[in-house]
Each structure stands twice: as structure tokens, then as C-alpha cells.
Design a protein around this motif. Structure first.
Motif, short mmCIF file in Angstrom:
data_model
loop_
_atom_site.label_atom_id
_atom_site.label_comp_id
_atom_site.label_asym_id
_atom_site.label_seq_id
_atom_site.Cartn_x
_atom_site.Cartn_y
_atom_site.Cartn_z
N LYS A 88 0.85 -1.20 0.00
CA LYS A 88 0.00 0.00 0.00
C LYS A 88 0.89 1.25 0.00
O LYS A 88 0.64 2.21 -0.72
CB LYS A 88 -0.89 -0.02 1.24
CG LYS A 88 -2.05 0.93 1.07
CD LYS A 88 -3.08 0.87 2.16
CE LYS A 88 -4.01 2.05 2.00
NZ LYS A 88 -4.42 2.63 3.29
N GLU A 89 1.91 1.20 0.82
CA GLU A 89 2.85 2.31 0.89
C GLU A 89 3.51 2.54 -0.46
O GLU A 89 3.66 3.67 -0.92
CB GLU A 89 3.91 1.97 1.95
CG GLU A 89 4.79 3.13 2.32
CD GLU A 89 5.71 2.75 3.46
OE1 GLU A 89 5.31 1.91 4.29
OE2 GLU A 89 6.82 3.29 3.50
N GLU B 296 2.31 1.72 -3.40
CA GLU B 296 1.31 2.25 -4.33
C GLU B 296 1.15 3.77 -4.13
O GLU B 296 1.13 4.54 -5.09
CB GLU B 296 -0.02 1.54 -4.04
CG GLU B 296 -1.13 1.83 -5.01
CD GLU B 296 -2.46 1.31 -4.46
OE1 GLU B 296 -2.53 0.11 -4.13
OE2 GLU B 296 -3.40 2.11 -4.36
N ILE B 297 1.08 4.18 -2.87
CA ILE B 297 0.93 5.61 -2.59
C ILE B 297 2.17 6.39 -3.01
O ILE B 297 2.08 7.47 -3.59
CB ILE B 297 0.59 5.83 -1.10
CG1 ILE B 297 -0.80 5.26 -0.83
CG2 ILE B 297 0.64 7.30 -0.73
CD1 ILE B 297 -1.22 5.27 0.61
N MET B 298 3.33 5.82 -2.74
CA MET B 298 4.58 6.48 -3.17
C MET B 298 4.55 6.77 -4.66
O MET B 298 4.89 7.86 -5.11
CB MET B 298 5.79 5.57 -2.91
CG MET B 298 6.27 5.54 -1.50
SD MET B 298 7.47 4.21 -1.35
CE MET B 298 8.95 5.16 -1.16
N LEU C 167 1.97 7.02 -6.59
CA LEU C 167 0.98 8.05 -6.92
C LEU C 167 1.45 9.45 -6.53
O LEU C 167 1.06 10.44 -7.12
CB LEU C 167 -0.35 7.75 -6.22
CG LEU C 167 -1.14 6.58 -6.80
CD1 LEU C 167 -2.37 6.31 -5.96
CD2 LEU C 167 -1.52 6.85 -8.24
N LEU C 168 2.30 9.51 -5.51
CA LEU C 168 2.79 10.83 -5.08
C LEU C 168 3.99 11.29 -5.91
O LEU C 168 4.57 12.32 -5.63
CB LEU C 168 3.17 10.79 -3.60
CG LEU C 168 2.01 10.63 -2.61
CD1 LEU C 168 2.54 10.49 -1.18
CD2 LEU C 168 1.05 11.80 -2.71
N GLY C 169 4.36 10.51 -6.91
CA GLY C 169 5.41 10.96 -7.82
C GLY C 169 6.81 10.47 -7.50
O GLY C 169 7.79 11.07 -7.90
N ALA C 170 6.90 9.34 -6.75
CA ALA C 170 8.22 8.78 -6.49
C ALA C 170 8.73 8.10 -7.77
O ALA C 170 7.95 7.46 -8.48
CB ALA C 170 8.15 7.77 -5.36
N THR C 171 10.01 8.23 -8.05
CA THR C 171 10.56 7.53 -9.21
C THR C 171 10.74 6.06 -8.86
O THR C 171 10.78 5.68 -7.69
CB THR C 171 11.94 8.09 -9.60
OG1 THR C 171 12.80 7.93 -8.48
CG2 THR C 171 11.85 9.56 -9.97
N PHE D 94 13.64 5.43 -6.64
CA PHE D 94 13.42 5.81 -5.25
C PHE D 94 12.70 4.68 -4.51
O PHE D 94 13.04 4.34 -3.37
CB PHE D 94 12.59 7.09 -5.20
CG PHE D 94 12.44 7.65 -3.83
CD1 PHE D 94 13.37 8.53 -3.32
CD2 PHE D 94 11.37 7.27 -3.04
CE1 PHE D 94 13.23 9.03 -2.04
CE2 PHE D 94 11.22 7.77 -1.76
CZ PHE D 94 12.15 8.65 -1.26
N THR E 62 3.36 0.38 -14.33
CA THR E 62 2.43 1.52 -14.38
C THR E 62 1.46 1.37 -15.55
O THR E 62 1.80 0.77 -16.54
CB THR E 62 3.18 2.86 -14.54
OG1 THR E 62 4.28 2.66 -15.39
CG2 THR E 62 3.60 3.39 -13.21
#
Ligand SMILES: Nc1ncnc2c1ncn2[C@@H]1O[C@H](COP(=O)(O)OP(=O)(O)OP(=O)(O)O)[C@@H](O)[C@H]1O
Ligand SMILES: [Mg+2]
Lengths: 282, 228
Positions: A188-189, A191-193, A195-199, A202, A282
């Protein structure tokens, strides 16, 4: 790092697998290197004797010498006259000179060429070619021994490579399973990363690190075991069987240990890359 | 800045959530997306964010075709957009402040900036007393404000909020609208989907109405629904 602690049992298991695999890899490599050194020692001692027909002229000898030298794979040719052969025999039978006493007047030994090959595989074909040379009576070499030696080294090489491959795959698989578990626990973490724009890098980095740490710890453990084990073996053998000469060159041993650690890191990196790939689509 | 050209979205289960939608949103606009439940508002938003890909048609963001972005370009699209998700998507094991800080960490902001910016933005949404509380200890409306703070923390060019007032009492909802208006005045494009008739009617902003996957109405200074 937290996740290594969290999944401590499975982490230990994968460190264990890596180190067991790499211990075997390391032991095998050292055995292989030693066997190689040993066979090389034998190989350089392996020679072909080309026994000549009696009473050859100087020009014939030169011609035969030249023919042998021009066979590919021949590394060394030396003429042994019957007198030299007798001298050699006397030397090797120093304690029992009486056997040779009757031979002083008439020397029954033939003239011969001593030939060495670059590699043991070449001995058989070289022997065949020498046999065909005019003026050669007979060719002598440790035929069955040479063939067995060649076959054995080849077999050891293939079996070893196969075993190495299987063990490394097992280690990769176990590491990737370990990391899959920590990836799954944090999907879940992740997935959120994303969505928040993590490469991708990263997201991947901590798991890559985790895999490489597992690989490193495993390989370190096996490096220690293999290194300590080998050194004590060398010491013991030195006292018990001084004529068996193992590789004692520190640099060679260090290279093997360095290689083990390198392979451990690589196994960790591959394992973790495999485990996180499908979560990053993605 | 955001352009839809004849976009159709067919979900794998056969639902046609968007049907031949064309739409253009300029930099600095404030747009309400309205329409009945299931009309396709969230789908439209997800396509801008590349959480979903359009089945047909093209979507441009800042002149770039969103569907054709290379995988490594996607994170940089998302960094330009502050997203308030309809289902929050907060991390339950992290505190409020950590959840907001997370959005800065994943784009490799410095620890110093994070320390300074996180309390600032949480104060903006009225949560400065709840920094160290876990999401499950918050009310629905408070969780929603954490989401808004997280969307704002990196000062994005576009703020997209999917029903951000859904769980808020009227006072808090109006407080939030003031905040969004303020952000919009500062130059941020704001897109907000909502069912809140009163807010839409009072704010007098552009209204794009969607029903059954089609744009049924697109007006400057619109109201929620003129049939009623
Ligand atoms: N992941 C999905 N897979 C299949 N169908 C989906 C998916 N997401 C949405 N849908 C369907 O697409 C249609 C549009 O859904 P969407 O979430 O865009 O509506 P909405 O306008 O946001 O509704 P609401 O106001 O309730 O949030 C609905 O019929 C829904 O069932
Ligand atoms: Mg929706």
C-alpha cells in the motif's frame, strides 16, 4: 533494515542459504584451483617418448626432430641418445647398480625423442602424428592415464559449473522471496509512493539495499568459513602430508574470498530486482 | 494546460465510464466537475493523473500526451499535480505529520524543508493540533484535510480534489473552499469534483457537468443544475 529485523526468520534463512551456497561455491573453487594446479604439475611431467629404429644417420635424426617440432601443440622436443638413456637409468637405480653391470659393454637401449605437449588434450593426437613419421619405431605415453585425466578435468569443470549455477539460482530465489514478503507487507505504501510521484529508483532503492545486505551478510559468513577452513587445512596438511602442495598464495585466496562477496552482492541485487518488478508496473 | 480530445474510457468489465469527452482547462482556472454518482468524474480525474489510460482519444497535460509518457516520465507528471483522493489513501501506521511529510520525502525534499513546510500546511488546513495523531484516531473530515494538506505540501501547479467536501460539516467545508480559492488566486489551477450544490452555486466558477460519461454542460459562472 527495519524489514530485515521484522522478517527476521526468513531473513536468517536467506542469509543461511546464501552462505551455504557460497560456502560450497568457495570450497569448490578452491578445490578446482588446486586440482588445476595439480594437473598442471602432472601435465608438465607428461611426456611422449618416440622410440627410434636402430642406427639412424645424422640427417635422419634432424629430419625427425624437425617433423616433430612442426606438429602443432608440441612445446618441447629433446633428443635422448642411447647413452644418455643409460645414464638416466643408472641415476634412477643408484642403489642397485649391480643390475646394470652387464650392460656396460653393450647398451640395449634405443635412441629416442622426448616430446612434451602444451595441454594434455593434445597428447593423443600428437602421439598419432609422431607414429606416422618415417624412422619412428614406437610411441610410448601413459595413454589410458592421460585420457582419464582429460575426461576427469572436463567432467569436473562441467559438473562444477552446473552445481554453481543451481546453487546461485537457489540463493537468488530465496532472497527474492524474502524481499517479496517485505514488499508485499508494504504494497500500500509503495502504491501511494508511486501516486505521489516517487521515481522507480526511489521506490526500489531500499529493497535493493535490503537484498544486497542479505547477500553481503551471507557471503561474509561463507567467506569467513571458507577462508578459516582453508587456512587451517593448509596448516594441517603442511604438517601431515608435506609433499601435497596446496595453493598458499594469499593473493589467490583473497581473490576467491573477494569473488564470493561480489557474487553475494550480485545475488542480492538480482533477487530484489526480481521481487519488486511486478509492483512497479504503471 | 489540460486538453481532452474525444476521450473514451472503457473499463475491462465493459463499463463505458467516459464517452467521447472533449474538454480544455487553462492555467489558473477553477473548475467544478459535477454530475450524479457514477457519471465518470473520478475516471476523468484518474486519466489526467495517469492512474488510468484512455481507451480512445488523447489527453494532453502541458502539451504532452499523457498516455504516451515513458514510464520514467510519469513521476514528474504526478509531481505537478496535487491530488486529493476520494478514498484518502493515507498510511494508517504513519502519523498525520508523517503522512504529509511522506509526499515530500518521496520526491527527495531536504529534511530541513520538510520540517518547515509540514506544520505550515497543516496549519493552513486547521490541523496544527493533530500533528502526531494516527489517521484512525481522526474523524472522516479531519482525514480529508490531511489529504488536502498532503496534496498542497509540494505547491503543485494543479490541485485536483475528488469530492473534498464529502465528509465535512458546512462550516469546515466553507473553510476549505476559502483555502482553495486562496490557492487558486495564488496561481494554482484547481479542479474539484463535488456533489455540494450550495458551494457550486455560491462560488460562481466554471462548472463542467458530466452525466453518463458525456459532458452535458460547460459554463463559466455556472450553477450546480439548472433544471431544479
Ligand atoms: N476500476 C474500475 N473498473 C471498472 N469499472 C469502474 C472502475 N472505476 C469506475 N468504474 C465504473 O465507471 C463508472 C464511472 O465511475 P466514476 O468513479 O468515474 O464515477 P464518479 O462520477 O466519480 O461517481 P461518484 O460521484 O460516486 O464518485 C461507474 O459506473 C463505475 O462503476
Ligand atoms: Mg468519484
Amino acid at each position: 533494515m527495519q524489514s530485515i529485523a521484522r522478517n527476521s526468520w526468513i531473513s536468517l534463512a536467506s542469509i543461511g542459504t546464501v552462505s551455504v551456497s557460497l560456502i560450497i561455491v568457495g570450497v569448490f573453487t578452491l578445490v578446482f584451483l588446486n586440482a588445476n594446479q595439480f594437473t598442471q604439475g602432472l601435465e608438465s611431467g607428461l611426456e611422449i617418448r618416440a622410440i627410434l629404429k636402430n642406427e639412424q644417420s645424422r640427417t635422419d635424426l634432424n629430419r625427425i626432430n624437425y617433423s616433430i617440432e612442426s606438429i602443432s601443440g608440441v612445446s618441447f622436443v629433446e633428443f635422448i641418445s642411447k647413452n644418455q638413456a643409460l645414464e638416466e637409468m643408472k641415476e634412477s637405480l643408484e642403489n642397485r647398480k649391480e643390475i646394470l653391470e652387464g650392460l656396460q659393454s653393450e647398451n640395449p637401449l634405443p635412441d629416442a625423442f622426448k616430446v612434451k605437449a602444451e595441454t594434455p588434450e593434445q597428447i593423443v593426437p600428437i602421439a598419432k602424428e609422431i607414429e606416422a613419421i618415417e624412422g619412428v619405431e614406437q610411441v610410448i605415453y601413459g595413454q589410458s592415464f592421460v585420457e582419464k585425466l582429460v575426461a576427469a578435468t572436463r567432467w569436473i569443470r562441467y559438473a562444477g559449473a552446473g552445481l554453481l549455477g543451481i546453487l546461485c539460482l537457489a540463493a537468488v530465489f530465496l532472497i527474492s522471496t524474502t524481499i517479496k514478503m517485505s514488499v508485499f507487507a508494504r504494497r500500500k505504501e509503495i502504491e501511494i509512493m508511486v501516486l505521489l510521484g516517487a521515481t522507480k529508483w526511489f521506490v526500489r532503492f531500499p529493497y535493493l539495499l535490503e537484498g544486497m545486505i542479505l547477500g553481503f551478510l551471507g557471503s561474509l559468513l561463507s567467506g569467513l568459513v571458507v577462508g578459516a577452513g582453508y587456512l587451517s587445512l593448509v596448516n594441517h596438511l603442511d604438517q601431515a602430508l608435506p609433499f601435497v602442495s596446496l595453493i598458499t598464495d594469499k593473493l589467490v585466496v583473497l581473490k576467491v574470498l573477494g569473488g564470493i562477496v561480489g557474487v553475494g552482492l550480485l545475488i542480492g541485487a538480482i533477487g530484489s530486482t526480481m521481487s519488486i518488478r511486478k509492483f512497479l508496473k504503471t | 494546460m489540460i486538453n481532452f480530445y474525444n476521450v473514451t474510457k472503457l473499463y475491462p468489465n465493459g463499463v463505458k465510464a467516459l464517452n467521447d469527452v472533449s474538454l480544455s482547462i487553462c492555467k489558473g482556472e477553477f473548475v467544478f466537475l459535477v454530475g450524479p454518482s457514477g457519471a465518470g468524474k473520478s475516471t476523468l480525474i484518474k486519466i489526467i493523473f495517469r492512474e488510468e489510460l484512455p481507451t480512445r482519444g488523447q489527453v494532453l497535460f502541458g502539451g504532452k500526451n499523457v498516455a504516451r509518457l515513458r514510464p520514467r516520465e510519469v513521476p514528474y507528471l504526478r509531481r505537478k499535480i496535487g491530488m486529493v483522493f476520494q478514498d484518502f489513501r493515507l498510511l494508517s501506521q504513519k502519523t498525520v505529520a508523517e503522512n504529509v511529510a511522506f509526499a515530500m520525502e518521496v520526491i527527495s525534499a531536504s529534511g530541513k524543508d520538510i520540517k518547515k513546510r509540514v506544520p505550515e500546511v497543516l496549519e493552513q488546513v486547521g490541523l496544527k493540533d493533530k500533528l502526531n495523531v494516527l489517521p484512525k484516531e481522526l474523524s472522516g473530515g479531519e482525514q480529508q484535510r490531511v489529504c488536502i494538506a498532503r496534496a498542497l505540501v509540494n505547491s503543485p501547479a494543479v490541485l485536483i480534489a475528488d469530492e473534498p467536501t464529502g465528509n465535512l460539516d458546512p462550516d469546515t467545508a466553507w473553510g476549505l473552499m476559502e483555502l482553495l480559492e486562496e490557492i487558486n488566486k495564488a496561481g494554482t489551477t484547481v479542479i474539484m469534483s463535488t456533489h455540494a450544490r450550495e458551494i457550486v452555486d455560491v462560488m460562481k466558477k466554471r462548472v463542467v457537468a458530466i452525466s453518463q460519461g458525456k459532458i452535458s454542460r460547460d459554463e463559466e459562472c455556472g450553477v450546480y443544475c439548472d433544471e431544479l
